[in-house]
Motif scaffolding. Structure first.
Motif, short mmCIF file in Angstrom:
data_model
loop_
_atom_site.label_atom_id
_atom_site.label_comp_id
_atom_site.label_asym_id
_atom_site.label_seq_id
_atom_site.Cartn_x
_atom_site.Cartn_y
_atom_site.Cartn_z
N LYS A 70 0.84 -1.34 -0.09
CA LYS A 70 0.04 -0.11 0.14
C LYS A 70 0.87 1.38 0.03
O LYS A 70 0.24 2.43 0.14
N HIS A 71 2.13 1.07 0.07
CA HIS A 71 3.19 2.11 -0.01
C HIS A 71 4.32 2.10 -1.14
O HIS A 71 3.97 1.21 -1.98
N ASP A 72 5.14 2.81 -1.29
CA ASP A 72 5.89 2.84 -2.28
C ASP A 72 7.09 1.60 -2.14
O ASP A 72 7.72 1.60 -1.04
N VAL A 73 6.91 0.77 -3.15
CA VAL A 73 7.78 -0.49 -2.76
C VAL A 73 8.35 -1.12 -4.10
O VAL A 73 7.69 -0.77 -5.39
N VAL A 74 9.45 -1.87 -4.10
CA VAL A 74 9.77 -2.58 -4.95
C VAL A 74 9.74 -4.11 -4.69
O VAL A 74 10.00 -4.41 -3.57
N GLU A 75 9.19 -4.86 -5.39
CA GLU A 75 8.76 -6.34 -5.28
C GLU A 75 9.86 -7.50 -6.03
O GLU A 75 9.87 -7.01 -7.25
N CYS A 76 9.94 -8.45 -5.49
CA CYS A 76 10.62 -9.53 -6.41
C CYS A 76 9.82 -10.98 -5.81
O CYS A 76 9.70 -11.17 -4.73
N PHE A 77 9.49 -11.62 -6.90
CA PHE A 77 8.79 -12.79 -6.48
C PHE A 77 9.94 -13.87 -7.12
O PHE A 77 10.45 -13.89 -8.50
N LEU A 78 9.95 -14.95 -6.33
CA LEU A 78 11.08 -16.14 -6.51
C LEU A 78 10.24 -17.46 -6.61
O LEU A 78 9.43 -17.80 -5.42
N VAL A 79 10.02 -18.05 -7.83
CA VAL A 79 9.30 -19.22 -7.73
C VAL A 79 10.09 -20.49 -7.88
O VAL A 79 10.92 -20.78 -8.72
N GLY A 80 9.45 -21.43 -7.24
CA GLY A 80 10.30 -22.84 -7.23
C GLY A 80 9.62 -23.77 -8.02
O GLY A 80 8.53 -23.70 -8.53
N ALA A 81 10.51 -24.97 -8.25
CA ALA A 81 9.96 -25.48 -9.37
C ALA A 81 8.62 -26.48 -9.12
O ALA A 81 7.94 -26.68 -9.98
N GLY A 82 8.23 -26.57 -7.95
CA GLY A 82 6.77 -27.03 -7.57
C GLY A 82 5.65 -26.02 -7.55
O GLY A 82 4.59 -26.54 -7.10
N GLY A 83 6.00 -24.65 -7.87
CA GLY A 83 5.10 -23.64 -7.93
C GLY A 83 4.92 -22.91 -6.48
O GLY A 83 4.29 -21.79 -6.62
N ARG A 84 5.82 -23.17 -5.51
CA ARG A 84 5.80 -22.34 -4.44
C ARG A 84 6.41 -21.05 -4.72
O ARG A 84 7.44 -21.33 -5.62
N TYR A 85 6.26 -20.21 -4.01
CA TYR A 85 6.88 -18.83 -4.29
C TYR A 85 6.97 -18.15 -3.24
O TYR A 85 6.15 -18.16 -2.28
N LEU A 86 8.05 -17.20 -3.42
CA LEU A 86 8.42 -16.13 -2.11
C LEU A 86 8.13 -14.76 -2.76
O LEU A 86 8.68 -14.58 -3.89
N GLU A 87 7.41 -14.05 -1.99
CA GLU A 87 7.02 -12.54 -2.52
C GLU A 87 8.09 -11.72 -1.19
O GLU A 87 7.99 -11.79 -0.23
N VAL A 88 9.01 -10.89 -1.89
CA VAL A 88 9.98 -10.20 -1.06
C VAL A 88 9.48 -8.60 -1.47
O VAL A 88 9.53 -8.31 -2.56
N GLU A 89 9.32 -7.88 -0.47
CA GLU A 89 8.98 -6.44 -0.80
C GLU A 89 9.97 -5.53 0.01
O GLU A 89 10.12 -5.92 1.35
N LEU A 90 10.44 -4.74 -0.65
CA LEU A 90 11.25 -3.48 -0.10
C LEU A 90 10.81 -2.19 -0.17
O LEU A 90 10.44 -1.83 -1.33
N GLY A 91 10.53 -1.51 1.10
CA GLY A 91 9.92 -0.31 0.63
C GLY A 91 10.86 1.14 0.95
O GLY A 91 12.10 0.98 1.20
N ALA A 92 10.40 2.19 0.51
CA ALA A 92 11.02 3.46 0.33
C ALA A 92 11.19 3.93 1.51
O ALA A 92 12.04 5.01 1.63
N GLY A 93 10.92 3.52 2.58
CA GLY A 93 11.58 3.82 4.09
C GLY A 93 12.31 2.88 4.62
O GLY A 93 12.58 3.05 5.84
N GLY A 94 13.05 1.89 4.02
CA GLY A 94 13.67 0.68 4.59
C GLY A 94 13.00 -0.11 5.51
O GLY A 94 13.49 -0.83 6.09
N PHE A 96 9.98 -3.70 5.16
CA PHE A 96 10.16 -5.15 4.24
C PHE A 96 9.10 -5.94 4.66
O PHE A 96 8.23 -5.67 5.80
N LEU A 97 8.67 -6.84 3.59
CA LEU A 97 7.72 -7.77 4.05
C LEU A 97 7.95 -9.00 2.77
O LEU A 97 8.34 -8.85 2.05
N VAL A 98 7.78 -10.14 3.83
CA VAL A 98 8.26 -11.51 3.25
C VAL A 98 7.10 -12.33 3.29
O VAL A 98 6.70 -12.52 4.47
N LEU A 99 6.51 -12.98 2.19
CA LEU A 99 5.58 -13.72 2.31
C LEU A 99 5.85 -15.02 1.30
O LEU A 99 6.38 -14.94 0.23
N SER A 100 5.32 -16.37 1.96
CA SER A 100 5.50 -17.53 1.17
C SER A 100 4.07 -17.99 0.79
O SER A 100 3.26 -18.08 1.57
#
Length: 192
Positions: A70-94, A96-100
């Motif tokens: 909901k804020h200014d953020v850059v996100e990276c999604f990393l997907v494993g071979a089985g379809g599981r994935y990790l969402e990593v968010e790094l925000g403009a104020g330093g 973070f949010l990490v979700l599997s």
């Protein structure tokens, strides 16, 4: 194929198009993610120019912030071979949010207790935030990845995703990805 190299080399993902592939002429919205691997895990660096009206949460720098998108953020999604994935968010104020996820939008772990040291810097050009993800967080056998920006009410993607509105949870649409050389420590069973 996008390949994450071993350090010191880096894979750079430039985020310069709107989520649907349309060109974004506003360079203030152009972000970047850089990834590199070593024996300890993945290093992820996100950067973005300062926004005219920055959206930064009121929380101490370096802390986990729920709903950081909901804020200014850059996100990276990393997907494993089985379809599981990790969402990593790094925000403009330093922040973070990490979700599997086990599948698109099927949350497996919100990592609420995660302590993730953030190296944050800001100068006249913009901000940069770096985090190291231990291998225990990264989905095994990396198969795909993508990167996104949410800033000033706009949604950008390194590689566009389809749909009538922005939906970044489309791992089957992401470009294929891999590690240059499997950098995870080998796990051996006792007695073998």
């Amino acid at each position: 194929m996008l390949t994450i190299p071993r350090a010191p080399a880096r894979l750079a993902l430039d985020i310069r198009r709107y989520w649907n592939g349309a060109p974004c002429p506003d360079a203030r919205l152009h972000g970047r993610v850089e990834l590199t691997a070593d024996a300890e895990g993945l290093s992820l660096t996100a950067s973005l120019p300062h926004q005219p009206a920055p959206r930064i949460p009121r929380a101490p720098r370096g802390t986990r912030v729920a709903d950081l998108w909901k804020h200014d953020v850059v996100e990276c999604f990393l997907v494993g071979a089985g379809g599981r994935y990790l969402e990593v968010e790094l925000g403009a104020g330093g922040h973070f949010l990490v979700l599997s996820f086990t599948a698109p939008r099927e949350l497996a772990d919100a990592h609420e207790a995660l302590v993730l040291p953030i190296d944050f810097a800001s100068d006249s050009r913009g901000w940069r935030s770096r985090a190291r993800l231990g291998w225990e967080l990264v989905p095994p056998r990396l198969a795909a990845l993508n990167a996104f920006v949410i800033a000033s009410g706009s949604h950008l993607a390194c590689t566009p995703v389809p749909g009538p509105e922005p939906d970044f949870h489309q791992p089957a649409r992401f470009p294929r990805g891999a590690l240059e050389v499997e950098s995870r420590p080998s796990r051996t069973r006792p007695g073998r």
